[in-house]
Design a protein around this motif. Sequence first.
Motif, short mmCIF file in Angstrom:
data_model
loop_
_atom_site.label_atom_id
_atom_site.label_comp_id
_atom_site.label_asym_id
_atom_site.label_seq_id
_atom_site.Cartn_x
_atom_site.Cartn_y
_atom_site.Cartn_z
N ILE A 1 0.80 -1.21 -0.10
CA ILE A 1 -0.01 -0.05 -0.08
C ILE A 1 0.80 1.20 0.00
CG2 ILE A 1 -1.63 1.45 1.50
CD1 ILE A 1 -2.52 -1.53 2.46
N HIS A 2 1.74 1.30 0.87
CA HIS A 2 2.83 2.45 0.94
C HIS A 2 3.39 2.60 -0.23
CE1 HIS A 2 6.85 4.04 1.62
NE2 HIS A 2 6.49 4.44 2.68
N ASP A 3 4.15 1.58 -1.15
CA ASP A 3 4.66 1.63 -2.50
C ASP A 3 3.69 2.16 -3.50
OD1 ASP A 3 6.74 0.89 -0.82
OD2 ASP A 3 6.93 -1.27 -1.82
N ASP A 4 2.57 1.63 -3.39
CA ASP A 4 1.51 1.97 -4.36
C ASP A 4 1.21 3.47 -4.21
OD1 ASP A 4 1.71 -0.36 -5.46
OD2 ASP A 4 -0.32 -1.19 -4.64
N TYR A 5 0.86 3.81 -3.01
CA TYR A 5 0.54 5.13 -2.86
C TYR A 5 1.65 6.30 -3.24
CZ TYR A 5 -2.11 9.17 -0.82
OH TYR A 5 -2.91 10.08 -0.64
N LYS A 6 2.73 5.71 -2.66
CA LYS A 6 4.01 6.86 -3.15
C LYS A 6 4.32 6.86 -4.58
CE LYS A 6 8.05 8.40 -0.90
NZ LYS A 6 9.00 8.11 0.14
N SER A 7 3.88 5.74 -5.16
CA SER A 7 4.37 5.79 -6.75
C SER A 7 3.07 6.38 -7.48
CB SER A 7 4.66 4.28 -7.22
OG SER A 7 3.30 3.84 -7.17
N GLY A 8 1.94 6.48 -6.77
CA GLY A 8 0.90 7.30 -7.46
C GLY A 8 0.04 5.98 -8.10
N ARG A 9 0.35 4.80 -7.83
CA ARG A 9 -0.56 3.65 -8.50
C ARG A 9 -1.95 3.70 -7.68
NH1 ARG A 9 3.54 -0.03 -9.58
NH2 ARG A 9 3.90 -0.43 -7.47
N LEU A 10 -1.82 4.00 -6.47
CA LEU A 10 -3.07 4.04 -5.42
C LEU A 10 -3.47 5.52 -5.47
CD1 LEU A 10 -4.73 1.88 -3.66
CD2 LEU A 10 -3.38 2.54 -1.75
N LEU A 11 -4.59 5.58 -5.59
CA LEU A 11 -5.43 7.14 -5.59
C LEU A 11 -5.77 7.07 -3.94
CD1 LEU A 11 -7.24 7.47 -8.65
CD2 LEU A 11 -5.02 8.33 -8.28
N THR A 12 -5.62 8.43 -3.63
CA THR A 12 -6.36 8.56 -2.13
C THR A 12 -7.71 8.05 -1.94
OG1 THR A 12 -5.08 10.74 -1.90
CG2 THR A 12 -7.01 10.48 -0.68
N GLY A 13 -8.50 8.11 -3.01
CA GLY A 13 -10.03 7.63 -2.74
C GLY A 13 -9.68 6.10 -2.61
N GLU A 14 -9.02 5.35 -3.27
CA GLU A 14 -8.77 3.86 -3.31
C GLU A 14 -8.21 3.74 -1.60
OE1 GLU A 14 -8.07 3.11 -7.81
OE2 GLU A 14 -6.30 3.67 -6.58
N LEU A 15 -7.13 4.41 -1.37
CA LEU A 15 -6.64 4.28 0.03
C LEU A 15 -7.70 4.38 0.96
CD1 LEU A 15 -4.12 3.91 1.84
CD2 LEU A 15 -3.80 6.16 1.52
N LYS A 16 -8.46 5.43 1.07
CA LYS A 16 -9.44 5.51 1.88
C LYS A 16 -10.46 4.40 1.93
CE LYS A 16 -9.55 10.36 2.44
NZ LYS A 16 -10.38 11.68 2.66
N GLU A 17 -10.92 3.97 0.76
CA GLU A 17 -11.82 2.60 0.70
C GLU A 17 -11.08 1.48 1.49
OE1 GLU A 17 -14.61 2.41 -0.29
OE2 GLU A 17 -15.21 4.11 -1.49
N ILE A 18 -9.68 1.52 1.18
CA ILE A 18 -9.14 0.03 1.91
C ILE A 18 -9.33 0.35 3.38
CG2 ILE A 18 -6.86 -0.71 2.52
CD1 ILE A 18 -6.12 -0.17 -0.30
N LEU A 19 -9.10 1.52 3.77
CA LEU A 19 -9.03 2.05 5.41
C LEU A 19 -10.51 1.74 5.71
CD1 LEU A 19 -7.80 2.90 8.02
CD2 LEU A 19 -8.53 5.23 7.27
#
Lengths: 373, 373
Positions: A326-344
Amino acid sequence: MKKGFNVTPYEVEGNIDYGKLIREFGLEKINENVLKKIERHAGELHFMLRRGVVFAHRDLNWVLNEYEKGNKFFLYTGCGPSGPIHLGNLQMWVFTKWLQDKFNVDLWFQFTDDEKFLFKNKSYEEIQKWTYENILDVIALGLDSKKTHFLIDTKHAGIMYPEAVKIAKKITFSTIKASFGFTDSNNIGSIFYTSMQAVPAILPSVLKKKNIPCLIPLGVDQDPHFRIARDVYPKLGFHKPAIMHKIMFPPLKGIGGAMSSSKNAVIITSTDSPREVEHKIKKYAFSGGQKTTLEHRKKGGNPDVDVSYQYLKMFFEPDDKKLQQIHDDYKSGRLLTGELKEILIEKINAFLKEHQRKRELAKNKIDDFLFKP
Amino acid sequence: MKKGFNVTPYEVEGNIDYGKLIREFGLEKINENVLKKIERHAGELHFMLRRGVVFAHRDLNWVLNEYEKGNKFFLYTGCGPSGPIHLGNLQMWVFTKWLQDKFNVDLWFQFTDDEKFLFKNKSYEEIQKWTYENILDVIALGLDSKKTHFLIDTKHAGIMYPEAVKIAKKITFSTIKASFGFTDSNNIGSIFYTSMQAVPAILPSVLKKKNIPCLIPLGVDQDPHFRIARDVYPKLGFHKPAIMHKIMFPPLKGIGGAMSSSKNAVIITSTDSPREVEHKIKKYAFSGGQKTTLEHRKKGGNPDVDVSYQYLKMFFEPDDKKLQQIHDDYKSGRLLTGELKEILIEKINAFLKEHQRKRELAKNKIDDFLFKP
């Protein structure tokens, strides 16, 4: 706030520099050595230890050495009942339960209803209502009533007050002023209170007429109480308790300060519905992402300041590999904030669903947990 | 000591000007009107009232008016157990028992063991020992256990502390400083303590869920506790208690200050033998007589400063006519100091003989007096 942040039991403000806090409070950082020692007994390391969520200690080596010699400690932690339980409370207690399970020790759990009444602009009855509500949350953690003893300050004053006066006799108002920033305008109950919070660390020793080591897992804002009390305990013939310090759980709106039920901040509580959780995270959780999807894909997000990522790291994603992804995906831009929030959101709601189920069952169990002198 | 005397619960010094004290403390003098009211119900007036030993009050008219309407008060007084009981203590309680008997009311009697532990350089165990000893003296007064309820602060903290925090929340350290002369070097238990002393005045009301008037007979040095608390009670929905103030019992060596077990002063205690009483009176009791017998016969003595005469007046000679005779004889020089002392010694020893007999019997009665919540 001169130094940019302030951490006392009655005020947590600013961006806390935990390195600085360790020096100022005179704590020890939790290092590899002590982690190995914990792992040796626990069989594993809780992710909050691995990730530095529980970051500092006092006398942890001593209490573990005693444990190795067969001299078991007991755990002591607590809850100040003035509002609904939030994720920061639960995080502390989940870790505490882990310690109890792994070391197979008693846990003394204090509900500081006197404190909250004395410090908050709330009625005695309101505080009693929250005490009841919060008790349900603690029981819902799945604690074993045979090894867990609840103390409610006003209900257990009969056994606590006599010990509190012994402690109080050795603490001056000067010390209280310096530690908590109180003034002459403080009410006299609030001034006395720290001696009540000091009691559970020695109460089992008093009751069993035997000096039993104590380990206190706490949010680092509570350390000042014990910084004072640790000077007193040996004068009364008791060990200084060991302490493990957890960093403050960040508020939704950003990583400064701490989640708190008392400052009208938006908090996620133990009784929030899935929709409330979703709404709060989506609307308020501070994002480390870029302003536009395009920009985010290009530059990536900053997990270090992203509250959703921090919540996963500190509480809701125990799996290191998944978290790293998750960290790497978010940092690289692969994971969007909205998607990260959905995980949480999914993680929190799964946790709270189970918690709320157990919280209902807890209503019939309260008496099993109250300490009977 | 700027004003020549000082009267607080923690310091009584100098020659007390009771007129000035009435003004400074904001008390009312006990006048003919209120004496008549007491006499109407009691059928008589205790000599301590007739002679101004009980000299001032707060709201006594109110509590008597309520009594007339059928709304009975309860009595509340207490004892700080840090040493042997002396004549000054007994004097207060003899008067209190009279009130109880004449008005047929309940008496709540507080043993402030927490206070004495917090303020004295004595161990917890030593204070507990004195609590036991002092309890015997109180029972020896001949109180009726059915109407008398003992509260020991550390033993009854379970019911007292919750009320104390409600009171404490409404008292700042500024107020405590101004009233008791405390500083930042005071221990935090001593700062909190006044809220424990305030509790018995409302505890029966709390327990019976009914606002019951309270009358507190006390030594005037204790007034500051209630001067503070009386501002608080109405905020919690309770009546302000009425108070009756007794002057301080003078020490043997002269009429300044007060008899106290704590200042290494020579005191007559409840367990003194007849020979000890005789020795102390003969050796230490300040005399208002002249230097030689010849001079005394000629000029006469001064009963106003003679401690032996004052003890008779304040405590040991209830008969006004006999007292007047002693007064006149001493003043005229007919009665010598040695003879006056003999009268007092006999009176005290007769009192203590009976007291000590009852004190022995009290050992089996303690449990009957302890309040059971």
